[in-house]
Design a protein around this motif. Structure first.
Motif, PDB file in Angstrom:
ATOM      1  N   TYR A   1       0.740  -1.361   0.267  1.00 52.78           N
ATOM      2  CA  TYR A   1       0.037  -0.225  -0.459  1.00 52.78           C
ATOM      3  C   TYR A   1       1.181   1.045   0.329  1.00 52.78           C
ATOM      4  O   TYR A   1       2.150   1.685   0.817  1.00 52.78           O
TER       5      TYR A   1
ATOM      6  N   LYS B   1     -10.427   1.597  -9.879  1.00 54.31           N
ATOM      7  CA  LYS B   1     -10.109   0.546 -10.010  1.00 54.31           C
ATOM      8  C   LYS B   1      -9.494   0.078  -9.131  1.00 54.31           C
ATOM      9  O   LYS B   1      -7.912  -0.346  -9.198  1.00 54.31           O
ATOM     10  N   SER B   2      -9.301  -0.213  -7.609  1.00 50.40           N
ATOM     11  CA  SER B   2      -9.243  -1.842  -6.970  1.00 50.40           C
ATOM     12  C   SER B   2      -9.736  -1.189  -6.222  1.00 50.40           C
ATOM     13  O   SER B   2     -11.273  -1.149  -5.945  1.00 50.40           O
TER      14      SER B   2
ATOM     15  N   ASP C   1      -9.291  -1.762   3.495  1.00 51.95           N
ATOM     16  CA  ASP C   1      -8.864  -3.576   2.167  1.00 51.95           C
ATOM     17  C   ASP C   1     -10.327  -4.237   2.318  1.00 51.95           C
ATOM     18  O   ASP C   1     -10.303  -4.986   3.187  1.00 51.95           O
TER      19      ASP C   1
END
Length: 942
Positions: free
Chosen positions: A7, A643-644, A660
């Motif tokens: 990260y 995009k995550s 996350d």
């Protein structure tokens, strides 16, 4: 072992949209030799310096973590003292913008700061009811004054005498003798909290403001004036309001409590009251430096200005009053021939303090400051409740003030309720109650305003980034032009509040959800404008989805197949967009879902609720993958990073957290806001995050290239929690200290603990190196030859110094403001070695002042243990001899230097006088020469 997911860390980049916070006070500061042009205002944890002429921010005094609560400029204008919410005080240099001096002594927020006349001492008052006097030059605390029972509201030094007067919310006004550090007088003539006080009339009158509509005046008489037999009797002043009667009332109607009447330093008698127009409490009470202008305000938007007349003006006014009274008495008299009429005119407080003007500001006043400029005009600057700074210029040459002008700083934002970034990442949109500032990212400056008197709840940029659509609390849709800020169209979309908007992925329309239990679909269209031949953008409704509960949030899936709708019944309903048929119901939250977002691939939906939880769901079957306890208060906003599967949440607990969604891990926490966070926006690339809060600030967070490891982040969090726990621990007990002991001014912090640890490590190293040296000498003696001694790498890093010199370097490296508290937490087992080293250092004659300060403090706190230790008796005897002799030497050097400086001063003055007289002589000779030329010219003409 598998690879760990990497990260990247987000860090705070900028604070903007904020003019000034309301917790602190605004003050004029002197920069570049100009007075009345620059002001310092608190801005969350920072202090902004604004140029009032240009309306620009020219300097930022960077804070650490806690919010600013009080500001006070030094008399020389070079420094600014800043008080914080945690009780710390930092002194910043206005030349460099750095704050190198920090004072830690209070346990609660700073409420009052005041310098003495020379700027060498600083008095601080706090919510912990204590007053601490700080030595600014030595960067240490002098003593603590205890006596108030509630928060301190004001503290003032007297110019001519070493006295301090303070007021508090405990309704008391206390006088302190700073020579003996005790309270010698308490004035209890107030029934409510005392919010402010000022000294006027050459410090012979005290004016106080309380929670009522009166400004009370108190006449001060000092001991020398009381003992003077030629002093005339005090004037009788007719009060405008009846005095307070009590069983402890003095003969003059004043409530006083003297500790020792025989040692009275001054008397304080009530002179009367001035009635304010405001009926609420006094918020701020101030006087200009000349002592002529007195101003105060309450919780409204009116500043009341009074003028304190001089003796000559009072005498003229009384003469006119007497003349008018005699004339009136003569007209009313039956005997017109009687000339000598006895007329008694009493002087009231209103004759000495005259009301001159009321200044009406555009919003409620939070604080103000007054200053006299070199152009002989009085300026008043205001920090208002709506994040606005206003400047008024007043003509003070006459008693009646004239309002000559007003200057406003550009209002950037009031209360941000929604914000977003557009596709180019250069424009940021934010909302407030009455203005919609449109800001550009370059320089973070406000570029345009759109005015509308209704609360804005949601918004988005129209594709093309030329228009913006907003939803209001009244259910209206408004279309604004981005370049001009003009309102293009208003549509009544919902009967209740329009809570949410969502742009369709194909960018041809959008969907709205409101409190009227309906979801409406809208399409963009071009219509012909009535005022011009060109077409403009408009919207039209296409479909409506009626539901059973109020709609709180709506969101499209990226493929535009599904629509998520959050309802007031704590559920989230998923519908097909094309047929509006029901697909899934996500239930599990205990309170309504306030925010939600769908990931870029449409696989996950994350929901945030008022029950403080975030739930991650799968959109294929509607199963709950994980429930996370996210915040300590309601989750207000949630956004996926494009995009995550990483997402950010913002809560009312003033924190932003990154998560996350695949591994259900908490990545990092972004702290900085001081009130509830209402929303956030993520840039399309994910490099920037912008958050908006109720503290009226916008904060920009930037993604760095620094990798973030979760284990290290957790370790850093544990260390931060430990540091907070250390600061909250009880202060160390001092042997022989009583409840009324005013000597100790510091408090235990993590910095003082670390400084004490450095001292202990230095003593341990000194012991080890001394033992090694003895062993080395024994080895060399046994071997009969010199054996090389290995050098400690720490001593080598300091330039290969001796162990004792290393200990001295550690003492010199401790901040002056943390020295006493560091020695206070030091165990006694290290004190004998320190005393022996001090004896060695003092004999060398190095840093006598620092060593004597440490020595006397250690002797004070460990007096019993030192005197009962027989091994330390010879050390103390040696210290006594060496300390007295070395201190005398230092004193002689200082006396010699002072005498030399006095001699140089006299030489300079003598030279300047010679130069002055030489200039005057040459000027006189030049006049004589011109006169002779003129006489010759006249003779030649005749």
């Amino acid at each position: 072992m598998g690879l760990t997911k990497q990260y990247l860390r987000y860090v705070a980049s900028a604070v903007f949209g904020l003019i000034g916070s309301q917790k602190g006070n605004i003050v004029f500061v002197t920069l570049r030799g100009e007075k009345g042009r620059y002001v310092a205002v608190p801005a969350c944890e920072h202090v902004f310096i604004w140029d009032l002429r240009k309306g620009e921010k020219i300097l930022i005094l960077q804070g650490l973590k806690h919010e600013v609560t009080c500001l006070c400029p030094s008399p020389d204008g070079l420094h600014l003292a800043v008080g914080y919410e945690d009780g710390s005080i930092r002194i910043f240099s206005l030349l460099s913008g750095e704050g190198n001096v920090t004072f830690n002594g209070h346990k609660a927020a700073i409420t009052s700061l005041k310098y003495d006349q020379l700027g060498g001492r600083l008095a601080s008052g706090s919510k912990d009811t204590d007053i601490i006097i700080w030595d600014v030059i030595n960067e240490s605390g002098l003593y603590r004054l205890k006596g108030h029972k509630d928060a301190i509201t004001q503290a003032l030094f007297l110019r001519e005498k070493n006295l301090l007067v303070t007021s508090g919310k405990d309704t008391m006004v206390k006088w302190w003798d700073l020579d003996t550090q005790h309270c010698f007088k308490t004035v209890v003539g107030h029934r409510t909290e005392v919010w402010g006080l000022v000294l006027v009339s050459e410090e012979k009158r005290l004016i106080t403001g309380a929670s009522d509509s009166e400004l009370r005046a108190w006449d001060i008489s000092y001991l020398q004036e009381i003992e003077d037999p030629e002093e005339p009797e005090p004037k009788k002043i007719k009060e405008s309001s009846p005095g307070i009667q009590d069983s402890h009332e003095a003969e003059d109607g004043t409530l006083e409590m003297d500790e020792t009447p025989e040692d009275r330093i001054l008397t304080c008698r009530k002179a009367g009251s001035i009635m304010r127009e405001g009926r609420d409490r006094v918020v701020n009470l101030a006087v200009d430096k000349t002592g002529r202008i007195l101003a105060c305000h309450g919780t409204d938007s009116v500043l009341e200005v009074f003028c304190i007349l001089s003796k000559e003006e009072i005498q003229k006014k009384m003469d006119k009053k007497m003349k008018k009274a005699k004339k009136k008495a003569k007209l009313n008299s039956c005997n017109e021939e009687e000339e000598d009429l006895e007329v008694n005119v009493k002087m009231t407080l209103q004759d000495e303090i005259q009301r001159v003007a009321n200044i009406k500001t555009s919003a409620k006043i939070k604080s103000f400051d007054l200053i006299h400029t070199p152009q002989a005009e009085l300026k008043a600057v205001f920090l208002l409740q709506n994040n606005l700074v206003e400047l008024y210029s007043l003509n003070a040459s006459t008693r009646v003030l004239s309002l000559s002008g007003q200057t406003e700083l550009p209002l950037e934002v009031i209360a941000v309720t929604c914000g977003l970034c557009h596709s180019a990442q250069t424009i940021l949109l934010s909302f407030q109650q009455q203005l919609i500032p449109l800001r550009y990212g370059t320089g973070l400056r406000c570029s345009a305003f759109a005015r509308w008197p209704v609360n804005t709840l949601c918004s988005f940029f129209v594709p093309g980034d030329r228009q913006v659509v907003i939803g209001t609390k009244t259910g209206k849709l408004q279309l604004y032009d981005l370049a001009s800020g003009n309102l293009l169209e208003t549509i009544d979309a919902h009967d209740g509040a329009l809570w949410s908007l969502s742009l369709s992925p194909d960018q041809r329309g959008f969907v709205t959800g409101g409190a009227d239990k309906s979801v409406k679909f809208w399409d963009f269209e071009l219509v012909k404008d009535e005022n011009s031949t060109q077409k403009r953008l408009s919207v039209k409704q296409t479909r409506t989805l009626q539901l059973d509960e109020e709609v709180l949030c709506v969101s499209y899936s990226p493929n535009q197949k599904l629509l998520a709708v959050s309802l007031l019944d704590c559920t989230v309903k998923i519908f097909y967009v094309d047929t509006l048929k029901f697909f899934l119901s996500l239930y599990g939250h205990k309170l309504p879902v306030i925010c939600m977002d769908i990931s870029y691939d449409g696989a996950l939906i994350a929901t945030g609720s008022a029950d403080r939880n975030v739930k991650i769901w799968g959109l294929d079957f509607g199963d709950c993958h994980k429930s996370l306890f996210a915040h300590d208060d309601s989750v207000m906003y949630l956004r996926f990073v494009p995009k995550s599967h990483l997402f950010f949440t913002a809560g009312k607990d003033r924190k932003i957290k990154q998560w996350d969604a695949d591994k259900f891990e908490h990545i990092q926490t972004l702290e900085g806001h001081h009130q509830e966070i209402w929303c956030l926006a993520v840039s399309p690339s994910g490099d920037y995050v912008v958050s908006s809060s109720h503290d009226k600030s916008l904060r920009l967070w930037e993604r760095t290239r620094e990798p973030l490891i979760l284990e290290e982040e957790k370790e850093m969090q544990r260390e931060a929690e430990y540091e907070e726990s250390v600061a909250k621990e009880d202060q160390p007990a001092v042997p022989g200290e009583t409840q009324g002991d005013n000597y100790f001014t510091g408090k235990k912090t993590i910095e003082t603990v670390k400084a004490a640890e450095r001292i202990m490590e230095a003593i341990e190293l000194y012991r080890e190196e001394t033992a090694k040296l003895r062993e080395h000498k024994a080895i060399c003696k046994a071997a009969g030859k010199e054996v090389p001694l290995p050098i400690n790498p720490i001593l080598m890093a300091y330039g290969n110094i001796s162990p004792s010199a290393y200990v001295l370097e550690i003492f010199k490296g401790i901040k002056s403001s943390e020295l006493e508290e560091s020695l206070l937490v030091l165990p006694f087992s290290y004190v004998p070695d320190i005393l022996r080293l001090f004896n060695e250092f003092i004999q060398q004659g190095s840093d006598i002042e620092l060593l004597c300060r440490c020595l006397f403090f250690l002797l004070r706190i460990h007096f019993g243990q030192i005197t009962s230790n027989q091994m330390l008796v010879p050390v103390i005897e040696k210290l006594k001899e060496t300390t007295i002799s070395k201190v005398n030497q230092v004193r002689d050097v200082i006396g010699f230097n002072m005498a030399g400086l006095d001699y140089l001063k006299r030489e300079c003055e003598a030279k300047s006088e010679v130069m002055f007289f030489a200039d005057a002589t040459s000027h006189l000779e030049e006049k004589k020469r011109k006169r002779k030329k003129r006489e010759k010219l006249i003779l030649t003409v005749t």
